[in-house]
Design a protein around this motif. Structure first.
Motif, PDB file in Angstrom:
ATOM      1  N   LEU A 144      68.688  74.893  92.395  1.00 22.62           N
ATOM      2  CA  LEU A 144      68.379  75.974  91.468  1.00 22.62           C
ATOM      3  C   LEU A 144      69.563  76.924  91.357  1.00 22.62           C
ATOM      4  O   LEU A 144      70.106  77.374  92.365  1.00 22.62           O
ATOM      5  CB  LEU A 144      67.150  76.745  91.946  1.00 22.62           C
ATOM      6  N   SER A 145      69.938  77.252  90.147  1.00 26.12           N
ATOM      7  CA  SER A 145      71.083  78.138  89.931  1.00 26.12           C
ATOM      8  C   SER A 145      70.626  79.537  89.555  1.00 26.12           C
ATOM      9  O   SER A 145      69.888  79.718  88.572  1.00 26.12           O
ATOM     10  CB  SER A 145      71.975  77.586  88.813  1.00 26.12           C
ATOM     11  N   ALA A 146      71.072  80.526  90.329  1.00 31.35           N
ATOM     12  CA  ALA A 146      70.822  81.931  90.004  1.00 31.35           C
ATOM     13  C   ALA A 146      72.042  82.577  89.349  1.00 31.35           C
ATOM     14  O   ALA A 146      72.147  83.804  89.297  1.00 31.35           O
ATOM     15  CB  ALA A 146      70.436  82.697  91.260  1.00 31.35           C
ATOM     16  N   ALA A 147      72.949  81.757  88.822  1.00 31.98           N
ATOM     17  CA  ALA A 147      74.193  82.282  88.244  1.00 31.98           C
ATOM     18  C   ALA A 147      73.932  83.235  87.081  1.00 31.98           C
ATOM     19  O   ALA A 147      74.690  84.186  86.871  1.00 31.98           O
ATOM     20  CB  ALA A 147      75.080  81.120  87.790  1.00 31.98           C
ATOM     21  N   HIS A 148      72.868  82.977  86.320  1.00 31.87           N
ATOM     22  CA  HIS A 148      72.567  83.834  85.164  1.00 31.87           C
ATOM     23  C   HIS A 148      72.212  85.246  85.633  1.00 31.87           C
ATOM     24  O   HIS A 148      72.707  86.235  85.070  1.00 31.87           O
ATOM     25  CB  HIS A 148      71.423  83.210  84.364  1.00 31.87           C
ATOM     26  N   ALA A 149      71.377  85.361  86.660  1.00 25.57           N
ATOM     27  CA  ALA A 149      71.020  86.676  87.198  1.00 25.57           C
ATOM     28  C   ALA A 149      72.232  87.371  87.805  1.00 25.57           C
ATOM     29  O   ALA A 149      72.400  88.588  87.684  1.00 25.57           O
ATOM     30  CB  ALA A 149      69.912  86.539  88.235  1.00 25.57           C
ATOM     31  N   GLU A 150      73.081  86.598  88.440  1.00 27.18           N
ATOM     32  CA  GLU A 150      74.293  87.176  89.025  1.00 27.18           C
ATOM     33  C   GLU A 150      75.222  87.702  87.943  1.00 27.18           C
ATOM     34  O   GLU A 150      75.795  88.802  88.062  1.00 27.18           O
ATOM     35  CB  GLU A 150      75.006  86.115  89.866  1.00 27.18           C
ATOM     36  N   ARG A 151      75.360  86.939  86.871  1.00 32.61           N
ATOM     37  CA  ARG A 151      76.298  87.299  85.805  1.00 32.61           C
ATOM     38  C   ARG A 151      75.774  88.471  84.966  1.00 32.61           C
ATOM     39  O   ARG A 151      76.518  89.424  84.669  1.00 32.61           O
ATOM     40  CB  ARG A 151      76.554  86.086  84.916  1.00 32.61           C
ATOM     41  N   VAL A 152      74.518  88.423  84.561  1.00 29.18           N
ATOM     42  CA  VAL A 152      73.972  89.424  83.631  1.00 29.18           C
ATOM     43  C   VAL A 152      73.548  90.698  84.355  1.00 29.18           C
ATOM     44  O   VAL A 152      73.756  91.807  83.851  1.00 29.18           O
ATOM     45  CB  VAL A 152      72.781  88.825  82.850  1.00 29.18           C
ATOM     46  N   LEU A 153      72.964  90.549  85.542  1.00 26.56           N
ATOM     47  CA  LEU A 153      72.377  91.702  86.227  1.00 26.56           C
ATOM     48  C   LEU A 153      73.118  92.094  87.499  1.00 26.56           C
ATOM     49  O   LEU A 153      72.744  93.077  88.155  1.00 26.56           O
ATOM     50  CB  LEU A 153      70.910  91.404  86.568  1.00 26.56           C
ATOM     51  N   GLY A 154      74.162  91.340  87.865  1.00 27.48           N
ATOM     52  CA  GLY A 154      74.895  91.660  89.080  1.00 27.48           C
ATOM     53  C   GLY A 154      74.077  91.447  90.343  1.00 27.48           C
ATOM     54  O   GLY A 154      74.355  92.054  91.385  1.00 27.48           O
ATOM     55  N   TRP A 155      73.091  90.549  90.268  1.00 27.48           N
ATOM     56  CA  TRP A 155      72.165  90.321  91.379  1.00 27.48           C
ATOM     57  C   TRP A 155      72.730  89.299  92.346  1.00 27.48           C
ATOM     58  O   TRP A 155      73.451  88.387  91.944  1.00 27.48           O
ATOM     59  CB  TRP A 155      70.832  89.840  90.819  1.00 27.48           C
ATOM     60  N   LYS A 156      72.380  89.451  93.622  1.00 27.67           N
ATOM     61  CA  LYS A 156      72.838  88.501  94.635  1.00 27.67           C
ATOM     62  C   LYS A 156      71.761  88.323  95.690  1.00 27.67           C
ATOM     63  O   LYS A 156      71.184  89.317  96.169  1.00 27.67           O
ATOM     64  CB  LYS A 156      74.125  89.011  95.300  1.00 27.67           C
TER      65      LYS A 156
END
Length: 332
Positions: free
Chosen positions: A299-311
Motif C-alpha cells: 500500500l502506498s501512502a505517497a499521495h498523503a505524504e505529497r499533498v498533506l505532508g503526512w508521515k
C-alpha cells in the motif's frame, strides 16, 4: 468563533483520538453516540480541554442526524459496522451503505462545508494479490461471506462519492483509507486491531497464521483526518493511511523482544496454511483469513505524504505502545 466538527461514531477507538486531535487544534466538537448514556465515558476517554458535546444518532435510523449536523462546518464520519460484537455474523452491507447516506444527506441539508469519511484500505484490494495499491485502486470482490466487510466498505464509499457528485453546492468530500490501526488503547473497550495484540500477549492465539498487515498508528491517523478536513488541496481526494507491513510472526517477535518475560505467552510457531483453509469451512474468522495467507500487501501512502505532508511512524513504535497500554490497563 472556532469552527465546529461533527464526529460520528464518537465512542470508537479511532474517533477518540480524532476528537482529541480536533479539540487540541481549537475546534468545537460534537460527537454522535447511539445513547447519551455513553457521553461521560467518551468524555473521560478523550480527556482533552475544549468544547465537546454529544448528539444521539444511530446509523440504522433516520432520527437524530439532522439535529447532529445542524450548525456544523465539517463532518468526520468514522461510524461503521464491524464484523465483531453485535454485528458478528450479521449483515454489514445495509448498515454501512444506509448509514453513510444518512450522514451525507444530513450534512448536505445542514450546509456542511466538507465531509471526511473514514473508509478502509479494504476498499483498495488489487485484483492481483500482493500487487501495488494506491488511491486509484478499487476492490472488486465476489459476494461471499468472507468478503462481507471489504464489500461493505467499498460499496459504502462508492455510494458516498456518487451521492456528493450528484449535488451542486457541496459538501466537499474526502476519503481516508486506514490500514490496520494500532497504538495505545484508551481504556478496556478495545478495538479489533488492539485485541489482536492482546490475544498474542495472553496466549489466546496459540499459533500464528501466515498473514500480516500494513499498519498505521491511530495518533497519525487522527492527524491525517484533521489535515484532510482542513487542507484546501484535499477536497475530492482519497488518501491511503498505511505504514510498514509486518507479518504476524514479525509482530510476535517484536513483542517478545520489547517485553521479555511479560511476553512469554506470545506464540512462536506458525499455523500451517492447510489448517487455516480446512478450518475456513467451519470458522468465519479462518474463512476471512484464508485469502490473505502468504500475501504481503503493498500500500502506498505517497499521495498523503505529497499533498498533506503526512508521515507514518514506525510500526514497531505503534505495536510497542499498544502492548504497553494493555499492560498498564491490566488487560495483558
Amino acid at each position: 468563533m472556532s469552527e465546529s466538527v461533527l464526529v460520528t461514531g464518537g465512542s470508537g477507538f479511532m474517533a477518540g483520538y480524532i476528537v482529541r486531535e480536533l479539540l487540541g487544534r481549537g475546534f468545537r466538537v460534537r460527537a454522535t453516540v447511539r445513547s447519551l448514556a455513553r457521553a461521560d465515558t467518551v468524555r473521560e476517554r478523550v480527556a482533552t480541554p475544549g468544547e465537546l458535546t454529544f448528539a444521539a444518532a444511530d446509523l440504522l435510523h433516520d432520527d437524530g442526524w439532522d439535529a447532529a449536523a445542524d450548525g456544523m462546518d465539517y463532518v468526520v464520519h468514522t461510524a461503521a459496522p464491524m464484523p465483531v460484537g453485535e454485528f458478528r455474523g450479521q449483515d454489514l452491507l445495509a448498515p454501512a451503505r444506509d448509514g453513510t447516506r444518512r450522514v451525507l444527506r444530513a450534512a448536505h441539508r445542514a450546509g456542511v462545508r466538507r465531509v471526511v469519511m473514514t473508509s478502509s484500505t479494504a476498499t483498495a484490494i488489487p485484483a492481483d494479490p500482493g500487487a501495488p495499491a494506491d488511491e486509484s485502486t478499487w476492490s472488486d470482490l465476489p459476494d461471499l461471506p468472507r468478503y462481507a466487510y471489504p464489500r461493505a466498505k467499498t460499496l459504502a464509499e462508492r455510494d458516498a462519492w456518487n451521492l456528493v457528485r450528484s449535488w451542486t453546492g457541496g459538501p466537499e468530500f474526502v476519503a481516508v483509507l486506514p490500514a490496520n490501526i494500532q497504538g495505545p488503547a484508551l481504556d478496556d473497550d478495545l478495538s479489533p486491531s488492539t485485541s489482536l495484540i492482546r490475544m498474542m500477549l495472553t496466549g489466546r492465539m496459540p499459533m500464528l497464521p501466515r498473514t500480516g498487515y500494513s499498519i498505521v498508528d491511530v495518533r497519525d491517523l487522527a492527524v491525517l483526518h484533521a489535515e484532510a478536513m482542513t487542507s484546501p488541496d484535499a477536497a475530492g481526494q482519497r488518501f491511503i493511511a498505511a505504514g510498514e507491513f509486518l507479518w504476524f510472526r514479525e509482530m510476535a517477535a517484536l513483542l517478545r523482544d520489547r517485553f521479555g518475560d511479560r511476553a512469554a505467552k506470545v506464540p512462536r510457531r506458525e499455523l500451517p496454511d492447510w489448517v487455516v483453509r480446512a478450518g475456513a469451512r467451519f470458522n468465519a474468522e479462518m474463512d476471512q483469513l484464508a485469502p490473505s495467507l502468504g500475501v504481503r500487501t503493498r500500500l502506498s501512502a505517497a499521495h498523503a505524504e505529497r499533498v498533506l505532508g503526512w508521515k507514518a511512524r514506525p510500526a514497531a513504535d505503534s505495536l510497542t505502545d499498544a502492548a504497553a497500554s494493555l499492560f498498564d490497563l491490566g488487560l495483558a
